[in-house]
Design a protein around this motif. Structure first.
Motif, short mmCIF file in Angstrom:
data_model
loop_
_atom_site.label_atom_id
_atom_site.label_comp_id
_atom_site.label_asym_id
_atom_site.label_seq_id
_atom_site.Cartn_x
_atom_site.Cartn_y
_atom_site.Cartn_z
N LEU A 277 0.83 -1.21 0.00
CA LEU A 277 0.00 0.00 0.00
C LEU A 277 0.86 1.26 0.00
O LEU A 277 0.53 2.25 -0.65
CB LEU A 277 -0.95 0.00 1.19
CG LEU A 277 -2.11 -1.01 1.11
CD1 LEU A 277 -2.90 -0.99 2.42
CD2 LEU A 277 -3.00 -0.71 -0.06
N GLY A 278 1.96 1.24 0.72
CA GLY A 278 2.88 2.39 0.73
C GLY A 278 3.47 2.66 -0.63
O GLY A 278 3.56 3.80 -1.08
N ILE A 279 3.86 1.61 -1.34
CA ILE A 279 4.43 1.76 -2.68
C ILE A 279 3.38 2.29 -3.64
O ILE A 279 3.64 3.21 -4.44
CB ILE A 279 5.02 0.42 -3.17
CG1 ILE A 279 6.27 0.06 -2.35
CG2 ILE A 279 5.35 0.49 -4.66
CD1 ILE A 279 6.77 -1.34 -2.59
N LEU A 280 2.18 1.74 -3.58
CA LEU A 280 1.11 2.22 -4.46
C LEU A 280 0.77 3.69 -4.20
O LEU A 280 0.56 4.46 -5.14
CB LEU A 280 -0.14 1.36 -4.28
CG LEU A 280 -0.08 -0.05 -4.89
CD1 LEU A 280 -1.32 -0.84 -4.51
CD2 LEU A 280 0.09 0.02 -6.38
N SER A 281 0.72 4.07 -2.95
CA SER A 281 0.39 5.47 -2.66
C SER A 281 1.50 6.41 -3.09
O SER A 281 1.25 7.52 -3.52
CB SER A 281 0.05 5.64 -1.18
OG SER A 281 1.20 5.41 -0.39
N ALA A 282 2.76 5.97 -2.98
CA ALA A 282 3.88 6.81 -3.40
C ALA A 282 3.88 7.02 -4.91
O ALA A 282 4.27 8.08 -5.40
CB ALA A 282 5.19 6.19 -2.96
N VAL A 283 3.40 6.03 -5.65
CA VAL A 283 3.35 6.14 -7.11
C VAL A 283 2.12 6.92 -7.55
O VAL A 283 2.18 7.75 -8.45
CB VAL A 283 3.37 4.74 -7.75
CG1 VAL A 283 3.08 4.82 -9.24
CG2 VAL A 283 4.71 4.06 -7.50
N ALA A 284 0.98 6.68 -6.93
CA ALA A 284 -0.29 7.27 -7.38
C ALA A 284 -0.51 8.69 -6.88
O ALA A 284 -1.14 9.49 -7.55
CB ALA A 284 -1.45 6.39 -6.94
N LEU A 285 -0.03 9.03 -5.71
CA LEU A 285 -0.31 10.34 -5.11
C LEU A 285 0.12 11.52 -5.97
O LEU A 285 -0.65 12.46 -6.14
CB LEU A 285 0.31 10.43 -3.70
CG LEU A 285 -0.03 11.66 -2.90
CD1 LEU A 285 -1.53 11.71 -2.65
CD2 LEU A 285 0.72 11.67 -1.60
N PRO A 286 1.32 11.52 -6.55
CA PRO A 286 1.70 12.68 -7.38
C PRO A 286 0.78 12.90 -8.57
O PRO A 286 0.61 14.02 -9.02
CB PRO A 286 3.11 12.34 -7.84
CG PRO A 286 3.63 11.40 -6.83
CD PRO A 286 2.44 10.61 -6.36
N LYS A 287 0.16 11.85 -9.08
CA LYS A 287 -0.73 12.00 -10.22
C LYS A 287 -2.03 12.71 -9.84
O LYS A 287 -2.65 13.34 -10.66
CB LYS A 287 -1.06 10.64 -10.82
CG LYS A 287 0.13 9.96 -11.45
CD LYS A 287 -0.27 8.66 -12.09
CE LYS A 287 0.92 7.91 -12.60
NZ LYS A 287 1.39 8.34 -13.87
N PHE A 288 -2.43 12.61 -8.60
CA PHE A 288 -3.71 13.17 -8.16
C PHE A 288 -3.56 14.38 -7.24
O PHE A 288 -4.54 14.99 -6.87
CB PHE A 288 -4.54 12.10 -7.46
CG PHE A 288 -4.84 10.94 -8.34
CD1 PHE A 288 -5.71 11.08 -9.41
CD2 PHE A 288 -4.25 9.72 -8.13
CE1 PHE A 288 -5.98 10.00 -10.24
CE2 PHE A 288 -4.51 8.64 -8.95
CZ PHE A 288 -5.38 8.78 -10.01
N ALA A 289 -2.35 14.73 -6.88
CA ALA A 289 -2.15 15.78 -5.88
C ALA A 289 -2.36 17.18 -6.43
O ALA A 289 -2.71 18.08 -5.69
CB ALA A 289 -0.76 15.65 -5.27
N ASP A 290 -2.13 17.40 -7.73
CA ASP A 290 -2.15 18.75 -8.26
C ASP A 290 -3.42 19.04 -9.06
O ASP A 290 -3.38 19.47 -10.19
CB ASP A 290 -0.91 18.98 -9.12
CG ASP A 290 -0.69 20.45 -9.41
OD1 ASP A 290 -1.27 21.29 -8.69
OD2 ASP A 290 0.04 20.76 -10.35
N PHE A 291 -4.57 18.81 -8.45
CA PHE A 291 -5.83 19.10 -9.12
C PHE A 291 -6.15 20.58 -9.12
O PHE A 291 -6.92 21.04 -9.94
CB PHE A 291 -6.98 18.34 -8.46
CG PHE A 291 -7.06 16.90 -8.84
CD1 PHE A 291 -6.85 16.49 -10.14
CD2 PHE A 291 -7.34 15.94 -7.89
CE1 PHE A 291 -6.93 15.17 -10.50
CE2 PHE A 291 -7.42 14.61 -8.24
CZ PHE A 291 -7.21 14.22 -9.54
N SER A 292 -5.58 21.37 -8.22
CA SER A 292 -5.95 22.78 -8.13
C SER A 292 -5.54 23.55 -9.39
O SER A 292 -6.30 24.38 -9.88
CB SER A 292 -5.34 23.42 -6.88
OG SER A 292 -3.93 23.40 -6.96
N SER A 293 -4.36 23.27 -9.92
CA SER A 293 -3.95 24.01 -11.13
C SER A 293 -4.81 23.60 -12.32
O SER A 293 -5.12 24.43 -13.17
CB SER A 293 -2.47 23.78 -11.43
OG SER A 293 -2.24 22.44 -11.80
N ASP A 294 -5.20 22.34 -12.39
CA ASP A 294 -6.09 21.90 -13.46
C ASP A 294 -7.45 22.60 -13.34
O ASP A 294 -8.04 23.01 -14.33
CB ASP A 294 -6.30 20.39 -13.43
CG ASP A 294 -5.05 19.62 -13.82
OD1 ASP A 294 -4.14 20.22 -14.41
OD2 ASP A 294 -4.99 18.41 -13.51
#
Length: 163
Positions: A28-45
């Protein structure tokens, strides 16, 4: 007679072992480390989408106001769109921040957008340019009213910048 000595185990596993739990946590830690950057920057979008929507509203409002201008005979100084009297320049909404302008016609709320006349004085060869940006941001575009020299042309709406 042969006697076989068998040992019977009375141990029945009821839960997960410590190793199994640790492995799940690591995965779960590895998955979150990979997936989090893809979803973290929704504000600029979201900001970019908001200003793109405002740009579309300005384009549409300009065309609708021009159609009303033509329907009213092609010479009124202002047109009424949904109970808003919009000042016209060369057949299109004004970019003058001192009057009811393209931002008002497009329904851009001052709580979300800042509309300021950036340059020009509205005379021949000096059309007004309105800067439209998100409040507190640099993401925006410009609306240039037609050059009022007797030959009205469509207003210029720039591409997004600063996003």
């Amino acid at each position: 007679m042969v006697i076989t000595n068998t040992i019977k185990s009375n141990y029945n596993q009821v839960g997960f072992t410590l190793i199994e739990l640790i492995m799940v946590i690591v995965i779960l830690g590895i998955l979150s480390a990979v997936a989090l950057p893809k979803f973290a920057d929704f504000s600029s979008d979201a900001e970019t989408s908001s200003i793109e929507g405002a740009r579309g509203a300005v384009k549409s409002s300009s065309a609708i106001a021009h159609a009303q201008y033509l329907a009213d005979g092609g010479s009124p100084a202002s047109v009424v769109l949904e109970d808003i009297t919009v000042v016209m320049v060369g057949g299109y909404p004004s970019a003058n921040a001192a009057v009811v302008n393209i931002c008002d016609a497009a329904g851009l709320d001052s709580a979300d957008y800042t509309c300021t006349t950036a340059s020009g004085d509205g005379t021949a060869n000096s059309p007004r340019v309105m800067s439209i940006v998100l409040n507190g941001k640099t993401c925006g575009f410009t609306y240039t009213e037609p050059d009022f020299d007797g030959d009205p042309a469509a207003p210029a709406i720039s591409a997004l910048s600063g996003c």
